[in-house]
Design a protein around this motif. Structure first.
Motif, PDB file in Angstrom:
ATOM      1  N   THR A 157      10.384 102.906  36.996  1.00 19.07           N
ATOM      2  CA  THR A 157       9.069 101.929  36.761  1.00 19.07           C
ATOM      3  C   THR A 157       8.080 102.613  36.943  1.00 19.07           C
ATOM      4  O   THR A 157       6.827 102.397  36.504  1.00 19.07           O
ATOM      5  N   TRP A 208      20.955  93.266  31.237  1.00 20.43           N
ATOM      6  CA  TRP A 208      19.682  93.767  31.302  1.00 20.43           C
ATOM      7  C   TRP A 208      19.092  94.363  30.072  1.00 20.43           C
ATOM      8  O   TRP A 208      19.640  95.357  29.290  1.00 20.43           O
ATOM      9  N   ARG A 259      15.108  95.373  27.947  1.00 17.49           N
ATOM     10  CA  ARG A 259      13.686  95.412  27.780  1.00 17.49           C
ATOM     11  C   ARG A 259      13.356  95.098  26.409  1.00 17.49           C
ATOM     12  O   ARG A 259      13.899  95.999  25.616  1.00 17.49           O
ATOM     13  N   THR A 312      10.147  94.809  23.835  1.00 17.51           N
ATOM     14  CA  THR A 312       8.622  95.025  23.270  1.00 17.51           C
ATOM     15  C   THR A 312       8.418  94.533  22.249  1.00 17.51           C
ATOM     16  O   THR A 312       9.044  94.926  21.334  1.00 17.51           O
ATOM     17  N   CYS A 322       9.952  90.422  34.642  1.00 18.76           N
ATOM     18  CA  CYS A 322       8.703  91.197  34.489  1.00 18.76           C
ATOM     19  C   CYS A 322       8.156  91.077  33.295  1.00 18.76           C
ATOM     20  O   CYS A 322       8.884  91.109  32.073  1.00 18.76           O
ATOM     21  N   SER A 353       5.461  93.117  26.596  1.00 22.17           N
ATOM     22  CA  SER A 353       6.879  93.858  27.167  1.00 22.17           C
ATOM     23  C   SER A 353       7.216  93.083  28.317  1.00 22.17           C
ATOM     24  O   SER A 353       6.497  92.967  29.176  1.00 22.17           O
ATOM     25  N   THR A 389      11.217  92.046  30.591  1.00 25.73           N
ATOM     26  CA  THR A 389      12.778  92.370  31.029  1.00 25.73           C
ATOM     27  C   THR A 389      13.241  90.934  30.604  1.00 25.73           C
ATOM     28  O   THR A 389      13.074  89.772  30.852  1.00 25.73           O
ATOM     29  N   LEU A 414      19.287  98.019  29.233  1.00 25.63           N
ATOM     30  CA  LEU A 414      19.132  98.682  30.633  1.00 25.63           C
ATOM     31  C   LEU A 414      20.221  98.862  31.311  1.00 25.63           C
ATOM     32  O   LEU A 414      20.401  99.745  32.204  1.00 25.63           O
TER      33      LEU A 414
END
Ligand code: GLV
Ligand code: MN
Ligand code: MN
Length: 409
Positions: A158, A215, A217, A219, A266, A282, A284, A322
């Protein structure tokens, strides 16, 4: 049958001592590959060496302390362990308890003159938490052959760092090929990190299943524009869309007839200014369920929802996976040994599912595995308020002692 006990003060003292490593301004943070991780590893290695164990470190930085002697050296070992990396502003028990108790069990067996039929080893797996580098449970996943060591070492954090560089920098890029140690059985002792045992007034959890984890992410890109002049109907607001996703996931999880949990942990906006419509959001998504089919349905529903948002508001959406792990069923024979050990010591117990991810979930791919849980006060974890009573910590370690003795007699 003698019911020996581990050295209470030594184990509790070590948990407290490791819990001070990486503490700054009162906050404990020991992310994988960091200077704090190095200091924690150095302390652990000093304990392993002090106990007369053979210390071996593999290329992904997993640390093993092995009790082996002739003529049993060629037998498949019983492996114990967990992790010593932490989340941000962590408690002192998550992972560390299992590693320190594993060492404690080996030292107790040695002290008592126990002659095992196979080696007994304790492992601290690299980057279980996955906070800095994804996926989580990385060291044990590599050990189990589920991810190549090259891919894991190339993982970008990160903070833009590369795990392989960081492991070299802190002196824990070993030279042994991961997976060198193929266990006969794996047992992981861990705090529950949830409310079940405490709520039911029980001392020991015999963990028979562990839920699946997804998991991602996400965007979302929109158009930055003036917060005062742009009519609500004319916006491509990435931030608004992200907020809708958060509410959508919560409502679905709450309405599910099968347990599902959904977390957006996040989130970042650009340009991140009070009077500018976000051009980018963005975030998670952590989705979990003990039911693989339901987990797939939740992933599909999220994907459909994102497509609909994109169409409605003229947004761009991209999704990066992820981590993805299916639910795991642990070895029934080891689960039964845990229950029996609790019964022999007069400790109440129940079978249960783990809500958290654990290294045992990965090692279960290559060896019969199971977990022992002890209660967490108020069910709190990933938080400095994480607490387990000393008597429960000792009880859990004693059960681990009994189970290891059964598995290596
Ligand atoms: C690991 O602690 C996880 O369950 O996220
Ligand atoms: Mn843990
Ligand atoms: Mn954790």
């Amino acid at each position: 049958m003698s019911l020996a006990s581990i050295d209470r003060e030594r184990m509790l003292g070590r948990i407290r001592e490791l819990g001070e490593v990486g503490r700054e301004d009162g906050r404990l943070t020991r992310l994988a590959g960091s200077d704090a991780d190095r200091a924690g590893r150095d302390l652990l290695v000093s304990w392993l060496e002090g106990a007369g164990l053979e210390v071996r470190i593999d290329r992904i930085g997993n640390i093993f302390g092995i009790w082996t002697e002739e003529p049993i050296a060629d037998e498949a070992p019983v492996l114990l362990g967990s992790h010593i990396d932490t989340v941000i502003n962590a408690g002192i028990y998550d992972g560390c308890y299992g590693v320190i108790a594993g060492l404690e069990v080996i030292e107790t067996l040695k002290r008592n003159g126990f002659a095992p039929s196979r080696p007994i080893a304790v492992a601290a797996f690299t980057n279980e938490e996955g906070v800095r580098y994804a996926p989580d449970m990385m060291g044990s996943l590599v050990h189990a052959g589920g991810l190549s060591v090259e891919a894991a070492l190339a993982s970008v954090g990160t903070d833009g760092s590369v795990l392989g560089d960081e492991l070299s920098r802190i002196g824990y890029a070993g030279d042994i090929e991961p997976g060198f140690l193929r266990p006969k059985a794996y047992v992981e002792l861990h705090i529950e990190q949830g409310p079940v045992l405490e709520r039911e007034g029980l001392r020991i959890g015999a963990v028979e299943t562990l839920q699946g984890i997804s998991w991602q992410r996400v965007t979302i890109s929109g158009v930055a524009n003036h917060a005062g002049t742009t009519p609500m109907s004319m916006r491509s607001d990435a931030g608004q869309a992200a907020a809708e996703v958060m509410v959508f996931l919560r409502q679905r999880a709450m309405a599910s007839d099968i347990p599902v949990v959904a977390t957006i942990g996040c989130m970042a906006f650009e340009p991140n200014a009070i009077n500018v419509i976000p051009s980018l959001a963005s975030f998670t998504v952590d989705l979990r369920s003990p039911d693989e089919q339901r987990l797939r349905e939740e992933e599909a529903a999220l994907s459909t929802f994102l497509d609909a948002l994109a169409l409605r508001d003229g947004l761009g959406v991209s999704v990066e996976r992820l981590a993805r792990f299916q639910p795991v069923t642990f070895d029934p024979a080891i689960v039964a040994l845990i229950e029996q050990a609790a019964g022999r010591r007069g400790l109440s117990s129940r079978r249960m599912t783990s809500g958290a991810g654990h290294d045992a979930q990965m090692i279960a791919r290559i060896a019969p595995s199971a977990m022992i849980f002890v209660p967490s006060r108020d069910g709190i974890s990933h938080n400095p308020r994480e607490h387990t009573d000393a008597d429960d910590l000792v009880a859990g370690a004693d059960i681990l002692l009994d189970v290891v003795r059964d598995l290596s007699a």
